[in-house]
Design an enzyme around this catalytic site. Structure first.
Site, short mmCIF file in Angstrom:
data_model
loop_
_atom_site.label_atom_id
_atom_site.label_comp_id
_atom_site.label_asym_id
_atom_site.label_seq_id
_atom_site.Cartn_x
_atom_site.Cartn_y
_atom_site.Cartn_z
N HIS A 70 43.41 54.12 34.03
CA HIS A 70 44.39 53.52 33.11
C HIS A 70 44.31 54.10 31.70
O HIS A 70 45.17 53.81 30.86
CB HIS A 70 44.19 52.00 33.03
CG HIS A 70 44.56 51.27 34.28
ND1 HIS A 70 45.76 51.45 34.92
CD2 HIS A 70 43.85 50.36 35.03
CE1 HIS A 70 45.80 50.68 36.00
NE2 HIS A 70 44.65 50.02 36.09
N ASP B 4 44.52 53.33 44.24
CA ASP B 4 44.20 52.03 43.66
C ASP B 4 45.43 51.12 43.76
O ASP B 4 46.57 51.60 43.81
CB ASP B 4 43.79 52.21 42.20
CG ASP B 4 43.18 50.98 41.58
OD1 ASP B 4 41.94 50.92 41.53
OD2 ASP B 4 43.94 50.08 41.16
N HIS C 229 46.63 49.39 41.51
CA HIS C 229 47.37 49.46 40.25
C HIS C 229 47.75 50.90 39.92
O HIS C 229 46.99 51.83 40.22
CB HIS C 229 46.53 48.87 39.10
CG HIS C 229 46.02 47.50 39.41
ND1 HIS C 229 44.82 47.28 40.06
CD2 HIS C 229 46.55 46.27 39.16
CE1 HIS C 229 44.63 45.97 40.20
NE2 HIS C 229 45.65 45.33 39.67
#
Length: 577
Positions: A395, A429, A431
């Site tokens: 991220h 993942d 996300h």
């Protein structure tokens, strides 16, 4: 101690140098080999259709990387047999277990490929057809060596017929039935013998000679010479070698525990690492690698200097146990940041729940070291490497951190590998890997693919839509698969198959997997229902790419199933490597 690994091609400079050395050894050990034949190996590795054999090269290397020996097994999938073309040690050395270790590795490969046997030529130990007494002695030693593995000459054939009357010491055709009874039928062996003579020696053997030799195999099934030499069976535990191509380099962030926030709801806890390690240790698939400290330049190659400097300074100024959360964001005026560093966190963060503490920077730096050490192990010969790290990284964008991520270890490692060839990054993942997307969005040498929950209901909420395809030279090299809120293993595998097809078309030199285990059933941050068997299937599908592969740990927070799912994923990932 020496290490055995497989070389697939000459893409890497290290492997190119090894192939040059192999050629030198060929000229030293086989003085009658032509210049053309000694230089064929790179082409044989890359183009099996042209040579009608799939060439498999194993090398034995010392601790300093020097070449100690090599073996070339030529696989004919159409007839299910192998032909041992060369096996040799460097510098005409014998002993030390190098030849035995190489031959054991060849046998293991042949058995794993379900070959019906390994055929090869060996000079005779019969004085009637070999007049040189010195060579006879060497031949006997060689045949005795192979006999300990169960390999013996095929009898009752004209294979030993010399091409010309002046030729001395024509070779036997030897068969290693790979610990089975030699029950090969005459017709099948004739096909195999013809394939050997035509594909390997067609430029030397005239068609009438090939026909004569092939037809001379009349026993049905074929017969091997009775054991002639005594001696112990070859003991595997006598060989001090490591099969680099059969183990996964494991690089664990040994400083991950210094970064822990003891607050309710903080799922990014140290127990995640021990849960995974406990299960991986059961497999015998991993070789733990000591981490190497890397320059900060690798981080600055993908992250803005202001972000790196800020994280270092703010973390060093915090007291142990103190955590700071971003809470002021520069929506109105980003050019006039506040004086206090903790208050300035929102200028570099995308959310309000990623804490900064005194050890966040140090732990993130060490995670990068682990990822780079694992990446470097691929350049040294491992086919698979795993950076088991926390904090995660996918991220973290070029200029901002968030989602428990500070530095994007996956992107940093992928950028490092891109110096040696094209890289495909696949993020599995739950996300979206917004950081990896942001870092490579304008590049065409790194393909970024992410399978994740639809951003309308899944963090980070603002990126991961299918319309985000890259810009400039990078257009078309960023691919997102936003998936529904309810996904089982079968549906997920179908989406993953689409991604694998895109990677195949891209033809990368390396694969980097951002491994999120938060796609599992019951994960507190996800909504999908993948089980251990699904992780096995996903790993197996990614293994079908047969690429040097780096896995970097990202999310996954259901501690009870975390290790089991990781173990199944890696068991699947080793199926084709």
């Amino acid at each position: 101690m020496f290490r055995i690994r497989r070389i697939y091609d000459d893409t890497l400079s290290r492997d190119k140098e090894i192939l040059v050395r192999v050629r030198e050894i060929l000229k030293e050990q086989f003085p009658l080999i032509t210049e053309k034949d000694s230089g064929l190996l790179p082409s044989q590795l890359k183009n099996p259709l042209k040579h009608r054999f799939r060439s498999i090269l194993f090398v034995a290397e010392g601790s300093n990387g020097n070449l100690k020996g090599f073996a070339v097994l030529m696989h004919a999938p159409d007839l299910d047999f192998g032909y041992l073309d060369y096996i040799s040690t460097a510098g005409k050395k014998t002993g030390g277990g190098i030849g035995g270790a190489l031959y054991l590795r060849i046998r293991e490969e042949a058995i794993s490929l379900n070959m019906q046997g390994i055929f090869f030529e060996c000079l005779p130990d019969d004085e009637k057809i070999c007049t040189d007494k010195k060579i006879i002695s060497q031949n006997r030693s060689r045949l005795k060596f192979y006999e300990r593995f169960g390999a013996r000459p095929i009898t009752g054939t004209a294979y030993e017929t010399p091409l010309t009357l002046k030729d001395d010491c024509p070779p036997y055709l030897v068969l290693d039935p790979l610990d089975r009874e030699p029950v090969l039928g005459r017709d099948k062996v004739r096909l195999i013998v013809r394939a050997i003579l035509e594909r390997r020696y067609g430029h030397k053997c005239p068609p009438e000679y090939i026909d004569m030799v092939t037809e001379s195999f009349r026993d049905d099934p074929i017969k091997l010479r009775k054991p002639k030499y005594t001696g112990k069976k070859f003991e595997k535990n006598q060989v001090r070698s490591i099969y680099v191509d059969k183990v996964i380099a494991l690089c664990v962030n040994d400083k991950h525990e210094i970064h822990h926030v003891h607050e309710r709801g903080y799922v990014q806890s140290p127990v995640r690492i021990s849960s995974i390690l406990d299960e991986l240790n059961k497999t015998g698939l991993f070789e733990k690698i000591n981490l190497v400290r890397h320059s900060k330049d690798h981080i600055l190659a993908v992250h803005d200097k202001k972000l790196v400097t800020y994280l270092k300074n703010v973390c060093s100024g915090l007291k142990p146990g103190q955590s700071v959360y971003p809470y002021v964001f520069p929506v109105r005026n980003a050019a006039r940041p506040p004086k206090e560093l903790p208050v300035r966190a929102g200028y570099f963060c995308i959310d309000t729940f990623t804490p900064i503490n005194s050890n966040a920077y140090l732990a993130a730096r060490r995670a990068v070291d682990a990822a780079l050490t694992a990446a470097n192990s691929l350049l040294k010969g491992h086919r698979l490497a795993y950076a088991l790290v926390r904090p995660p990284g996918h991220h973290a964008e070029r200029k901002v951190f968030g989602g428990f991520c500070y530095f994007n270890s996956t992107a940093i490692a992928a950028n490092y590998l891109s110096r040696h060839g094209k890289v495909a990054v696949i993020d599995v993942d739950y996300h979206h890997g917004n950081g990896t997307q942001d870092i490579f969005y304008e590049r065409c040498d790194v393909l970024t693919i992410s399978l994740h929950g639809q951003p309308r209901f899944t963090y980070p909420y603002f990126s991961g839509y299918s319309q985000e395809k890259g810009t400039g030279k990078g257009f078309g090299f960023n691919v997102n698969y936003p998936l529904p809120q309810d996904m089982d293993g079968h549906k997920y595998l179908s989406a993953l198959e689409r991604a694998v097809r895109k990677i195949n078309r891209f033809k990368p030199a390396f694969l980097v997997i951002a491994l999120g285990l938060d796609t599992a059933k019951g994960d507190p941050t996800g909504s999908w229902s993948l089980k251990a068997s699904d992780f096995l299937n996903n790993g197996s599908l990614l293994a079908s790419l047969t690429l040097p592969t780096l896995v970097v740990q990202e999310g996954g927070y259901k501690v009870r199933s975390l290790g089991v799912n990781a173990r199944h994923f890696f068991q699947g990932l080793t199926t084709n490597h």
